[in-house]
Design a protein around this motif. Structure first.
Motif, PDB file in Angstrom:
ATOM      1  N   VAL A   1     -43.237 -13.450   9.443  1.00 23.06           N
ATOM      2  CA  VAL A   1     -44.093 -14.777  10.742  1.00 23.06           C
ATOM      3  C   VAL A   1     -43.437 -15.983  10.333  1.00 23.06           C
ATOM      4  O   VAL A   1     -42.267 -16.703  11.205  1.00 23.06           O
ATOM      5  N   GLY A   2     -43.516 -15.722   8.624  1.00 23.43           N
ATOM      6  CA  GLY A   2     -42.494 -17.080   8.380  1.00 23.43           C
ATOM      7  C   GLY A   2     -41.243 -16.951   8.736  1.00 23.43           C
ATOM      8  O   GLY A   2     -41.055 -18.112   9.062  1.00 23.43           O
ATOM      9  N   TRP A   3     -40.290 -16.058   8.756  1.00 26.74           N
ATOM     10  CA  TRP A   3     -38.862 -15.866   9.300  1.00 26.74           C
ATOM     11  C   TRP A   3     -38.748 -16.095  10.795  1.00 26.74           C
ATOM     12  O   TRP A   3     -37.955 -17.023  10.818  1.00 26.74           O
ATOM     13  N   ALA A   4     -39.350 -15.721  11.205  1.00 23.75           N
ATOM     14  CA  ALA A   4     -39.676 -16.148  12.729  1.00 23.75           C
ATOM     15  C   ALA A   4     -39.752 -17.514  13.120  1.00 23.75           C
ATOM     16  O   ALA A   4     -39.173 -17.478  14.300  1.00 23.75           O
ATOM     17  N   ILE A   5     -40.705 -18.224  12.498  1.00 25.05           N
ATOM     18  CA  ILE A   5     -41.031 -19.759  12.686  1.00 25.05           C
ATOM     19  C   ILE A   5     -39.563 -20.576  12.415  1.00 25.05           C
ATOM     20  O   ILE A   5     -39.479 -21.588  12.148  1.00 25.05           O
ATOM     21  N   GLY A   6     -39.156 -19.844  10.863  1.00 25.14           N
ATOM     22  CA  GLY A   6     -38.436 -19.999  10.168  1.00 25.14           C
ATOM     23  C   GLY A   6     -38.834 -21.504   8.938  1.00 25.14           C
ATOM     24  O   GLY A   6     -38.248 -22.431   8.267  1.00 25.14           O
ATOM     25  N   VAL A   7     -39.773 -20.967   8.446  1.00 26.93           N
ATOM     26  CA  VAL A   7     -40.274 -21.388   6.912  1.00 26.93           C
ATOM     27  C   VAL A   7     -39.927 -20.341   6.217  1.00 26.93           C
ATOM     28  O   VAL A   7     -40.525 -21.022   4.722  1.00 26.93           O
TER      29      VAL A   7
ATOM     30  N   LEU B   1     -49.690 -21.399   7.086  1.00 26.99           N
ATOM     31  CA  LEU B   1     -49.583 -19.920   7.047  1.00 26.99           C
ATOM     32  C   LEU B   1     -49.627 -19.563   5.392  1.00 26.99           C
ATOM     33  O   LEU B   1     -50.582 -18.323   4.566  1.00 26.99           O
TER      34      LEU B   1
ATOM     35  N   ILE C   1     -46.311 -26.230   8.111  1.00 28.30           N
ATOM     36  CA  ILE C   1     -46.830 -24.667   8.908  1.00 28.30           C
ATOM     37  C   ILE C   1     -46.441 -23.844   7.919  1.00 28.30           C
ATOM     38  O   ILE C   1     -47.371 -23.319   8.030  1.00 28.30           O
ATOM     39  N   GLY C   2     -45.671 -23.692   6.810  1.00 28.41           N
ATOM     40  CA  GLY C   2     -45.512 -22.773   5.863  1.00 28.41           C
ATOM     41  C   GLY C   2     -45.968 -23.043   5.249  1.00 28.41           C
ATOM     42  O   GLY C   2     -47.107 -21.818   4.112  1.00 28.41           O
TER      43      GLY C   2
ATOM     44  N   LEU D   1     -42.245 -28.122  10.125  1.00 25.70           N
ATOM     45  CA  LEU D   1     -41.580 -26.762   9.181  1.00 25.70           C
ATOM     46  C   LEU D   1     -42.371 -26.682   8.073  1.00 25.70           C
ATOM     47  O   LEU D   1     -43.479 -25.844   7.320  1.00 25.70           O
TER      48      LEU D   1
END
Length: 461
Positions: free
Chosen positions: A42-48, A10, A6-7, A3
């Motif tokens: 988008v980051g919220w949906a992924i969890g970052v 992004l 990923i952050g 994660l």
């Protein structure tokens, strides 16, 4: 996939996404905030990314609006617009052109000197370029000046307000670097760091500003010697010489007194930049009244122009705050920190890379857009590498001055194109600015090689 990684990906994509949307012509403030919100979702949906972090925005905005330092911005803008309306620039240009007219390159030198004086008394780039374009460009073309040299001198001299105090860019940068430096020093265990003020940045920028004026003047002298046809002399008729001394005194004395009152009080420690800005605003009103240029209409136009320019800058700042929150909390600052810290060459290489990025961004973005995006990302890492904050701020200021000069989005070029005769091709304006951009690069290199140019005066004061 991790994660954290990923952050960071992004946050990198968000940075380039903002640049892309800006190049498509979308408004800056709304692009900064809108794209950042989209990536935050988008980051919220992924969890970052946690959207509750946006809760800090109101306190940030209130902090901007109640900042005593930033109150100086509308005051200096008001001073600049009022002085432009009082036609001080016109009188200075006409008088200086008579004073230096007998010399080859004299008109060009007069434009550089007047540009420096207007920078120190107004700092409004657009008004300076337009005024000098309206008055000096026709005179230089009639005298037989090379159009490329004439347009290059006017554009570059008109942008000196970006680096010569009282520059609004330096005010914002000083405010930002002050907070960032305090935070960095506390993280390093220094709980009583030496404060960085806007006054320090003004003092540091003074000699580099004079250096640029010197470089521009040397180029004109070089052209006068090697290519005299590009900048011929314009002899002044004998009848106009008789009252020239009095004319020079009347034209020079008011702006010089205002410069001494504003900059002298700041550098001497008598007043803060905000207090000095208020003195400058009142002084501009007095000068306009003495020239019989103060009227309800002029005052109304000045106030409206001041409100418009100030609102534009602060809205960009508000949008940049949204970007800063999303970028940092998705791990973008870690990404930048790892990249700059691991460069071969250490702190010097890191500064060179950041300066190169800002220089390239200057081709497509405005000065305020660049500092509000890049400074919060890179300054914490550079200051953590023991870079002097005053030196860094002045270096950035001189670098970003080129954003007004470099096509395709150099605003000084647009301002001059708007008032230049149709017979003057746009290509001449673009080609004319090339030597002066190179002179700016030489100036930046000199600041790199001799940091004392920046740090000496603040240390003495």
């Amino acid at each position: 996939m991790d994660l954290v990684l990923i952050g960071e990906i992004l946050s990198g994509l968000m940075f380039f996404g903002i640049i892309g949307f800006l190049m498509l012509g979308f408004p800056v403030a709304f692009t900064l905030a809108g794209v950042s919100l989209m990536f935050g979702l988008v980051g919220w949906a992924i969890g970052v990314f946690d959207p509750s972090n946006f809760g800090s925005l109101p306190s940030r905005y209130i902090g901007f609006m109640t900042s005593e330092v930033l109150v100086a911005v509308p005051l200096f803008i008001f001073m600049g617009v009022m002085l432009e309306r009082s036609r001080i620039a016109e009188q200075l240009l006409l008088t200086m052109s008579k004073l230096f007219g007998n010399l080859r390159g004299g008109l060009g030198l007069s434009v550089v000197i007047v540009g420096a004086m207007l920078a120190a008394s107004t700092g409004v780039v657009g008004a300076t370029v337009v005024t000098m374009g309206l008055i000096s460009l026709p005179a230089m073309l009639r005298a037989g000046y090379d159009p490329k040299l004439a347009t290059g001198v006017i554009c570059s001299s008109g942008t000196l307000g970006q680096i010569i105090p009282p520059s609004t860019v330096l005010i914002f940068m000083g405010d930002m670097l002050s907070g960032i430096n305090s935070q960095v020093q506390m993280e390093k265990g220094n709980f009583a760091p030496t404060p960085v003020s806007v006054g320090d940045l003004f003092a540091g920028a003074l000699l580099p500003g004079v250096l640029l004026v010197g470089l521009y003047s040397l180029w004109i002298i070089f052209k006068a010697i090697t290519d005299p046809e590009s900048c011929p002399a314009t002899p002044v008729p004998a009848e106009e010489k008789r009252g020239l001394f009095k004319e020079v005194l009347v034209a020079l004395l008011p702006p010089l007194l205002l410069i001494m009152a504003v900059l002298g009080s700041i550098l001497g420690g008598v007043a803060t930049p905000t207090e000095a800005a208020s003195v400058g605003a009142v002084g501009a009103i007095i000068l306009a009244a003495l020239r019989w240029r103060l009227s309800p209409r002029i005052l109304h136009e000045t106030v409206v122009a001041t409100a418009t320019i100030t609102s534009m800058v602060f809205i960009i700042l508000f949008g940049a705050s949204v970007f800063s929150i999303v970028f940092r909390l998705m791990g973008g600052d870690n990404l930048v920190h790892e990249f700059l810290s691991n460069l071969p060459g250490g702190a010097v290489a890191a500064v060179i890379v950041v300066m190169a990025i800002m220089f390239v961004l200057g081709f497509i973005l405005d000065t305020f857009e660049i500092i509000f995006i890049v400074i919060p990302i890179t300054a914490p890492i550079l200051l953590a590498l023991d870079i002097d904050p005053i030196w860094l701020g002045v270096l950035v200021g001189m670098n970003l001055q080129t954003s007004f000069l470099t096509p395709p989005f150099g605003f000084a070029l647009f301002y001059l194109r708007g008032v230049a005769p149709d017979s003057l091709p746009t290509s001449a304006i673009y080609r004319g600015i090339i030597p002066f951009v190179l002179l700016q690069v030489i100036g930046i290199a000199l600041l790199f090689a001799f940091p004392q140019i920046v740090t000496w005066l603040p240390t003495v004061l």
